[in-house]
Each structure stands twice: as structure tokens, then as C-alpha cells.
Design an enzyme around this catalytic site. Structure first.
Site, PDB file in Angstrom:
ATOM      1  CB  SER A 164      38.155  35.703  32.372  1.00 25.64           C
ATOM      2  OG  SER A 164      37.008  36.518  32.372  1.00 25.64           O
ATOM      3  CE1 TYR A 190      41.978  39.888  31.315  1.00 27.46           C
ATOM      4  CE2 TYR A 190      39.601  39.708  30.997  1.00 27.46           C
ATOM      5  CZ  TYR A 190      40.739  39.422  31.729  1.00 27.46           C
ATOM      6  OH  TYR A 190      40.643  38.654  32.873  1.00 27.46           O
ATOM      7  CE  LYS A 194      43.049  36.394  31.976  1.00 24.39           C
ATOM      8  NZ  LYS A 194      44.191  36.034  32.828  1.00 24.39           N
TER       9      LYS A 194
HETATM   10  P1  NAD Z   1      45.241  42.511  39.530  1.00 25.72           P
HETATM   11  O1  NAD Z   1      45.627  43.480  38.483  1.00 25.72           O
HETATM   12  O2  NAD Z   1      44.836  43.034  40.852  1.00 25.72           O
HETATM   13  O3  NAD Z   1      46.421  41.449  39.755  1.00 25.72           O
HETATM   14  C1  NAD Z   1      47.297  41.067  38.715  1.00 25.72           C
HETATM   15  C2  NAD Z   1      48.705  41.156  39.281  1.00 25.72           C
HETATM   16  O4  NAD Z   1      49.612  40.779  38.239  1.00 25.72           O
HETATM   17  C3  NAD Z   1      49.070  42.567  39.727  1.00 25.72           C
HETATM   18  O5  NAD Z   1      49.665  42.507  40.998  1.00 25.72           O
HETATM   19  C4  NAD Z   1      50.073  43.027  38.678  1.00 25.72           C
HETATM   20  O6  NAD Z   1      51.025  43.925  39.207  1.00 25.72           O
HETATM   21  C5  NAD Z   1      50.684  41.707  38.247  1.00 25.72           C
HETATM   22  N1  NAD Z   1      51.246  41.707  36.905  1.00 25.72           N
HETATM   23  C6  NAD Z   1      50.689  42.145  35.759  1.00 25.72           C
HETATM   24  N2  NAD Z   1      51.526  41.946  34.724  1.00 25.72           N
HETATM   25  C7  NAD Z   1      52.634  41.349  35.240  1.00 25.72           C
HETATM   26  C8  NAD Z   1      53.847  40.874  34.680  1.00 25.72           C
HETATM   27  N3  NAD Z   1      54.117  40.989  33.382  1.00 25.72           N
HETATM   28  N4  NAD Z   1      54.771  40.320  35.506  1.00 25.72           N
HETATM   29  C9  NAD Z   1      54.526  40.206  36.833  1.00 25.72           C
HETATM   30  N5  NAD Z   1      53.404  40.638  37.412  1.00 25.72           N
HETATM   31  C10 NAD Z   1      52.466  41.196  36.626  1.00 25.72           C
HETATM   32  O7  NAD Z   1      44.103  41.586  38.917  1.00 25.72           O
HETATM   33  P2  NAD Z   1      43.188  40.511  39.640  1.00 25.72           P
HETATM   34  O8  NAD Z   1      41.804  41.021  39.625  1.00 25.72           O
HETATM   35  O9  NAD Z   1      43.802  40.070  40.904  1.00 25.72           O
HETATM   36  O10 NAD Z   1      43.257  39.353  38.559  1.00 25.72           O
HETATM   37  C11 NAD Z   1      44.162  38.277  38.661  1.00 25.72           C
HETATM   38  C12 NAD Z   1      44.007  37.401  37.449  1.00 25.72           C
HETATM   39  O11 NAD Z   1      42.645  36.968  37.362  1.00 25.72           O
HETATM   40  C13 NAD Z   1      44.295  38.105  36.138  1.00 25.72           C
HETATM   41  O12 NAD Z   1      44.945  37.195  35.280  1.00 25.72           O
HETATM   42  C14 NAD Z   1      42.916  38.457  35.600  1.00 25.72           C
HETATM   43  O13 NAD Z   1      42.907  38.535  34.209  1.00 25.72           O
HETATM   44  C15 NAD Z   1      42.107  37.273  36.099  1.00 25.72           C
HETATM   45  N6  NAD Z   1      40.674  37.580  36.243  1.00 25.72           N
HETATM   46  C16 NAD Z   1      40.265  38.652  36.982  1.00 25.72           C
HETATM   47  C17 NAD Z   1      38.909  38.949  37.095  1.00 25.72           C
HETATM   48  C18 NAD Z   1      38.426  40.142  37.881  1.00 25.72           C
HETATM   49  O14 NAD Z   1      37.279  40.578  37.666  1.00 25.72           O
HETATM   50  N7  NAD Z   1      39.226  40.698  38.801  1.00 25.72           N
HETATM   51  C19 NAD Z   1      37.978  38.126  36.470  1.00 25.72           C
HETATM   52  C20 NAD Z   1      38.419  37.039  35.727  1.00 25.72           C
HETATM   53  C21 NAD Z   1      39.779  36.768  35.619  1.00 25.72           C
HETATM   54  C1  WQD Z   2      28.731  44.245  36.022  1.00 27.03           C
HETATM   55  C2  WQD Z   2      27.346  44.779  35.699  1.00 27.03           C
HETATM   56  C3  WQD Z   2      27.328  46.411  33.940  1.00 27.03           C
HETATM   57  C4  WQD Z   2      29.552  49.460  36.180  1.00 27.03           C
HETATM   58  C5  WQD Z   2      33.939  42.326  33.704  1.00 27.03           C
HETATM   59  C6  WQD Z   2      34.792  41.801  32.570  1.00 27.03           C
HETATM   60  C7  WQD Z   2      35.004  40.325  32.738  1.00 27.03           C
HETATM   61  C8  WQD Z   2      35.573  39.984  34.123  1.00 27.03           C
HETATM   62  C9  WQD Z   2      34.756  40.597  35.207  1.00 27.03           C
HETATM   63  C10 WQD Z   2      37.982  39.851  33.987  1.00 27.03           C
HETATM   64  C11 WQD Z   2      27.065  44.932  34.207  1.00 27.03           C
HETATM   65  C12 WQD Z   2      26.896  47.043  35.238  1.00 27.03           C
HETATM   66  C13 WQD Z   2      28.905  48.311  35.789  1.00 27.03           C
HETATM   67  C14 WQD Z   2      28.788  50.640  36.358  1.00 27.03           C
HETATM   68  C15 WQD Z   2      26.809  49.434  35.759  1.00 27.03           C
HETATM   69  N1  WQD Z   2      36.903  40.491  34.299  1.00 27.03           N
HETATM   70  N2  WQD Z   2      27.571  48.295  35.591  1.00 27.03           N
HETATM   71  N3  WQD Z   2      27.444  50.575  36.141  1.00 27.03           N
HETATM   72  O1  WQD Z   2      31.262  43.564  32.628  1.00 27.03           O
HETATM   73  O2  WQD Z   2      30.186  41.651  33.902  1.00 27.03           O
HETATM   74  O3  WQD Z   2      32.660  41.734  33.636  1.00 27.03           O
HETATM   75  O4  WQD Z   2      34.584  42.007  34.956  1.00 27.03           O
HETATM   76  O5  WQD Z   2      38.094  38.783  33.478  1.00 27.03           O
HETATM   77  O6  WQD Z   2      35.876  39.946  31.734  1.00 27.03           O
HETATM   78  O7  WQD Z   2      34.137  42.095  31.345  1.00 27.03           O
HETATM   79  O8  WQD Z   2      31.554  43.328  35.144  1.00 27.03           O
HETATM   80  O9  WQD Z   2      31.542  44.867  37.058  1.00 27.03           O
HETATM   81  O10 WQD Z   2      31.972  45.827  34.755  1.00 27.03           O
HETATM   82  O11 WQD Z   2      29.684  45.014  35.316  1.00 27.03           O
HETATM   83  O12 WQD Z   2      25.588  49.434  35.585  1.00 27.03           O
HETATM   84  O13 WQD Z   2      29.320  51.720  36.681  1.00 27.03           O
HETATM   85  O14 WQD Z   2      27.255  46.116  36.246  1.00 27.03           O
HETATM   86  O15 WQD Z   2      26.581  46.914  32.857  1.00 27.03           O
HETATM   87  O16 WQD Z   2      25.710  44.628  34.015  1.00 27.03           O
HETATM   88  P1  WQD Z   2      31.319  42.592  33.743  1.00 27.03           P
HETATM   89  P2  WQD Z   2      31.271  44.821  35.605  1.00 27.03           P
END
Ligand code: NAD
Ligand code: WQD
Length: 430
Positions: A164, A190, A194
Site C-alpha cells: 500500500s 495496518y 505492510k
Molecule cells: P478485502 O478485505 O476486500 O479483501 C481481502 C480478502 O482477504 C477478503 O476476501 C478477506 O476475506 C480475505 N482474508 C483476510 N484475512 C484472511 C486470512 N487470514 N485468510 C484468508 N483470507 C483472508 O480488501 P481489498 O480492498 O480487496 O484489499 C486486498 C489487499 O490489498 C489487502 O491486502 C489490502 O491491505 C491491500 N490494499 C487495499 C487497499 C484499498 O484501499 N482497498 C489499498 C492498498 C492496499
Molecule cells: C480519501 C480522502 C479523507 C472519507 C486509505 C488508507 C490507505 C489505503 C487507501 C489501504 C481523504 C477524505 C474520506 C470521508 C472525507 N488503504 N474523506 N470524508 O485515507 O487516503 O487512504 O485508503 O492500504 O492505507 O489510509 O483514503 O478514502 O479514507 O480518504 O473527507 O467520509 O477523503 O480525508 O482526504 P486515504 P480515504
């Protein structure tokens, strides 16, 4: 015309039922994504469904046109067998459970094992990670260690990992590139998981380089198990993908993200306001040093992100990806035997109000907003420099904010609004 024989590669996808994983399945299974190549993927998903349902797999098959007997999901049970020709198989397993994961690796040994793994599984809620740090460290780190152990033992040495942009922490730089500092200013558990996993992957990969250079044949010492089916000379190829802000949904309207409870991220929150589930969007601060005073992020369409995984897989496997996943760079470079890190973002920033207004355009009416205080830990701007992904993997984002909003607003959200309208009319007529 000469027949082109396609190689079928079997990919283990952990967390494949989740938001990003399920969209990535669509890209992996969609023949148009891999057209012009000699590769076809068959997928084994492992997921414990802690934050998803296997319904997402049925939908992935549906939009890919792979529906049919082999792909029927029955509740949350395992389904699919490879000998039935299934290209999508599901096993409900916790990735942090070594015996459950071993059973999956064992099951596929007779069929040639896995060619690569994409590791999505993990917990991802930033706020929750502050209140449950041990759970986050245990799940995210142990799942990765378990996977690495088994991949090593069973000779699967290509890994794509979901990292991330949060690893960059509280950065003041406008556009982040992969050489920028990571780790020191991360504000939540979190993000630290990562960063730690990235470190683990680097140390692990380096240990194989040491082993291969000291053995002189490319890594005799790297094999840790007597039962390994690995060719000990196979190098480890690892691709770390740092996602910026994934958003949107598959354009069919059949897939997407519908978090239970209060959404953690902006776009699903805006969508819930649009359908009337919540009264307004609270803008977390409008006194930032940006043109409209609200925070700027690099929102990335989830289908661009999904295609980034296909590119990463091809890059790690030395298949030359640039020409076939929408890249413009021609044949990509090769990441085979290396550990590589890529930002996946658009390089374009949108403010909170840009997002709210774009969603209003998709819906056809304004989204109500209320300005609130800043959210602790938020930074002003978070944007990717995505140059490396384009140059090395031939990947770049093709979709913009309007595409993200339109695709998310497509059914089912459209249907929900229609349903609510009919229901209200029904109540009025009583
Ligand atoms: P998500 O929660 O929708 O998907 C994660 C999946 O992993 C889910 O289906 C959950 O059931 C499964 N899971 C969790 N723990 C598990 C375990 N111990 N064993 C087997 N399955 C398990 O999340 P997502 O948004 O699809 O994210 C996928 C990956 O990308 C994650 O690693 C997340 O940290 C990373 N990521 C997400 C974002 C975002 O904003 N969505 C941003 C950056 C990184
Ligand atoms: C986006 C913008 C908020 C909600 C997060 C995680 C990051 C990654 C992606 C996993 C910001 C603003 C939000 C609301 C708002 N996830 N906001 N009102 O914080 O950039 O990133 O998700 O890896 O690790 O931290 O994303 O969607 O929460 O916020 O004004 O109700 O929207 O302040 O500027 P963020 P977000």
C-alpha cells in the site's frame, strides 16, 4: 491458420473473494486481457471470507462469461475441481493456518502445483488496526510467512504482493516514487504490517541471492525442504505493488465494493449518501493547502489496478507484458529472479470535492456535503509517480475519476435507488 498452443498457468490467489482480488480474477480470466499471448490462467482462490463472500466469485465468472456447471457457488463452500476443466476453484481456508494451506498445496501437486501466487489476503481497516494491533500483526504477517514457507517448499517461486502507498507514511512530497523513504512516519498498525511484510520479502529474496551465489549453481542452499518438488535453480521473483486509492467497480455493475457498516473510504461513503443510506458526506477539513482546501488523493480505477496485477505476473514470469495489458511501452522488461517494487496509481490527484462532484455528475444530482474537522493522521496530498510501472511493466492507468464514479453507480446502486423510489410510492399509496 496455424493453431497457437496456449500455456495454462495455475495461479494461487489468496484473498480472491475480496474487492481487489475479485476484480483481478476478472482480468486474469478474461481472454481479451491475455489475447495475443500464449498464456491462459486457471485460478485457485483461498479465502476465509472474513471480509467477503464467495458470491463475488460467481459474479467474476458471470462477467467473464465463464458461467456454467463448474463455476456454481453453493453457499460459502469449496467448489470446483481442476479435472472438470474448472478455471476457477475456491477453497475456504485461513491463510495463517499452515495445515489448511498445506492441504491446498498438496491437492494441486498431482496437477503440477502453482506457477505463481498473488497475495491479497489480509486485514485492511486503518482505524481498526489501531484498536486491534495484535490481530493485524498476527493475520497479516503470519499469513504471509505461512504462504512463503509453503511456496518455498512446493517450488512456487513467483509472488505478487498487495502492499500500500501507506508505507510512505506522512510524506510532504507531492508525487511519491518507489525510492522515497518508507516506514519511519507510518501512523497506524495496518501500514506497519505492510512495511514489515515488504521487509520480510526483501530479506527472504536476498537470502536466495546469497544462497545462489555461494552454491555457484543458482541456489542449492535455497531449498529448505526434503519434500520439495522445486527445481532448486528456480529463482524467486517477487513484485511488491503499492496501491494508491483503489476506487470504482467493474463496468458491468455486477461487481463492486459494498462494505458493511460505515465505509472506511471516501468513494463507498459517497455512494451510500447517493442511495440515501446516509444523509451527507462529511468533508474532513477544507483548510488544506490545496486549490479547494480539501485533501488530494490519487484514485485508481479498480479495473486498472486489476490489470496491473496481470502485468505484474507477466513481468515476474518473464512473459513480456507491455504489449498486452494496455501498456504503451511495448514489450516490458523482465523482473524474473528479482524483487521489484511498483507504485500503482494514475499520477493525477483529485480533491474530496472533485470526487463528490464527479459522483454527483454520475448520479445526475448534487451529493450533499457538510464540512467537518480534519481527520487525524490525514495528509494533504498523496499521489503516485507511476513512471516505473509504465517503463518496466508496460502498465498505466487508462480510466479517470468519471469512469470510476460511473462504473460504481451502474447497477446495483441504480437498482437500489429505483427500488427505494417504488417502495416509497407503495407506502404513499397505502
Ligand atoms: P478485502 O478485505 O476486500 O479483501 C481481502 C480478502 O482477504 C477478503 O476476501 C478477506 O476475506 C480475505 N482474508 C483476510 N484475512 C484472511 C486470512 N487470514 N485468510 C484468508 N483470507 C483472508 O480488501 P481489498 O480492498 O480487496 O484489499 C486486498 C489487499 O490489498 C489487502 O491486502 C489490502 O491491505 C491491500 N490494499 C487495499 C487497499 C484499498 O484501499 N482497498 C489499498 C492498498 C492496499
Ligand atoms: C480519501 C480522502 C479523507 C472519507 C486509505 C488508507 C490507505 C489505503 C487507501 C489501504 C481523504 C477524505 C474520506 C470521508 C472525507 N488503504 N474523506 N470524508 O485515507 O487516503 O487512504 O485508503 O492500504 O492505507 O489510509 O483514503 O478514502 O479514507 O480518504 O473527507 O467520509 O477523503 O480525508 O482526504 P486515504 P480515504
Amino acid at each position: 491458420r496455424p493453431t497457437i498452443l496456449r500455456t495454462r498457468k495455475r495461479i494461487l490467489v489468496t484473498g480472491g473473494c475480496g474487492y481487489i482480488g475479485s476484480h483481478t480474477l476478472v482480468s486474469l480470466l478474461d481472454p481479451s486481457t491475455t489475447s495475443g499471448t500464449n498464456v491462459e490462467y486457471s485460478i485457485v482462490v483461498v479465502d476465509n471470507l472474513v471480509n467477503s463472500s464467495s458470491e463475488s466469485l460467481r459474479r467474476a465468472c458471470d462477467v467473464t462469461g465463464l458461467g456454467g456447471g463448474d463455476f456454481v457457488v453453493d453457499g460459502d463452500d469449496d467448489y470446483g475441481t481442476d479435472d472438470a476443466g474448472g478455471r476457477l476453484i475456491f477453497r475456504k481456508v485461513d491463510c495463517a493456518d499452515p495445515s489448511g494451506m498445506r492441504a491446498v498445496f498438496d491437492e494441486f501437486v498431482p496437477l503440477g502445483g502453482f506457477d505463481a501466487a498473488i497475495h491479497f489476503a489480509g486485514l485492511k481497516a486503518v482505524g481498526e488496526s489501531k484498536t486491534m494491533p495484535l490481530r493485524y500483526y498476527r493475520v497479516n504477517i503470519v499469513a504471509t510467512l505461512t504462504l512463503l514457507d509453503l511456496m518455498e517448499e512446493y517450488g512456487c517461486r513467483t509472488l505478487v504482493f498487495s502492499s500500500s502507498a501507506t508505507v510512505y507514511g506522512v510524506s510532504t512530497r507531492d508525487r511519491l516514487n518507489e525510492n522515497d523513504e518508507v516506514g519511519t512516519t507510518i501512523t497506524n498498525c495496518y501500514g506497519r504490517t505492510k512495511h514489515m511484510i515488504e521487509q520480510i520479502l526483501r530479506d527472504f529474496h536476498a537470502s536466495h541471492e546469497v544462497a545462489s551465489s555461494s552454491s555457484g549453481v543458482g541456489g542449492e542452499a535455497a531449498s529448505s525442504s526434503s519434500s520439495s518438488s522445486a527445481d532448486v535453480r528456480d529463482p524467486w521473483s517477487v513484485v511488491i505493488l503499492r496501491y494508491f486509492n483503489p476506487a470504482g467497480a467493474h463496468p458491468s455493475g455486477k461487481m463492486g465494493e459494498d462494505p458493511s457498516g460505515v465505509p472506511n473510504n471516501l468513494m463507498p461513503y459517497v455512494a451510500q449518501v447517493a442511495v440515501g443510506r446516509r444523509p451527507h458526506v462529511t468533508v474532513f477539513g477544507n483548510d488544506y493547502d490545496t486549490p479547494d482546501g480539501t485533501g488530494i488523493r490519487d484514485y485508481l480505477h479498480v479495473m486498472d489496478l486489476a490489470e496491473g496485477h496481470v502485468a505484474a505476473l507477466a513481468y515476474a514470469s518473464d512473459e513480456g507484458c507491455g504489449s498486452r495489458v494496455g501498456g504503451t511501452a511495448g514489450k516490458g522488461k523482465s523482473g524474473m529472479g528479482k524483487i521489484s517494487t511498483f507504485n500503482l496509481g494514475t499520477g493525477t490527484g483529485y480533491s474530496v470535492l472533485d470526487m463528490v462532484n464527479a459522483f454527483g455528475r454520475a448520479v445526475g444530482r448534487p451529493i450533499p456535503v457538510v464540512v467537518g474537522p480534519r481527520r487525524p493522521g490525514d495528509v494533504t496530498i498523496y499521489m503516485a509517480d507511476p513512471t516505473r510501472a509504465k517503463e518496466d511493466m508496460g502498465w498505466e492507468a487508462k480510466r479517470d475519476l468519471d469512469d470510476m464514479c460511473r462504473d460504481l453507480w451502474n447497477p446495483p446502486f441504480d437498482c437500489i435507488v429505483a427500488f427505494v423510489a417504488v417502495y416509497n410510492q407503495f407506502l404513499l399509496n397505502l
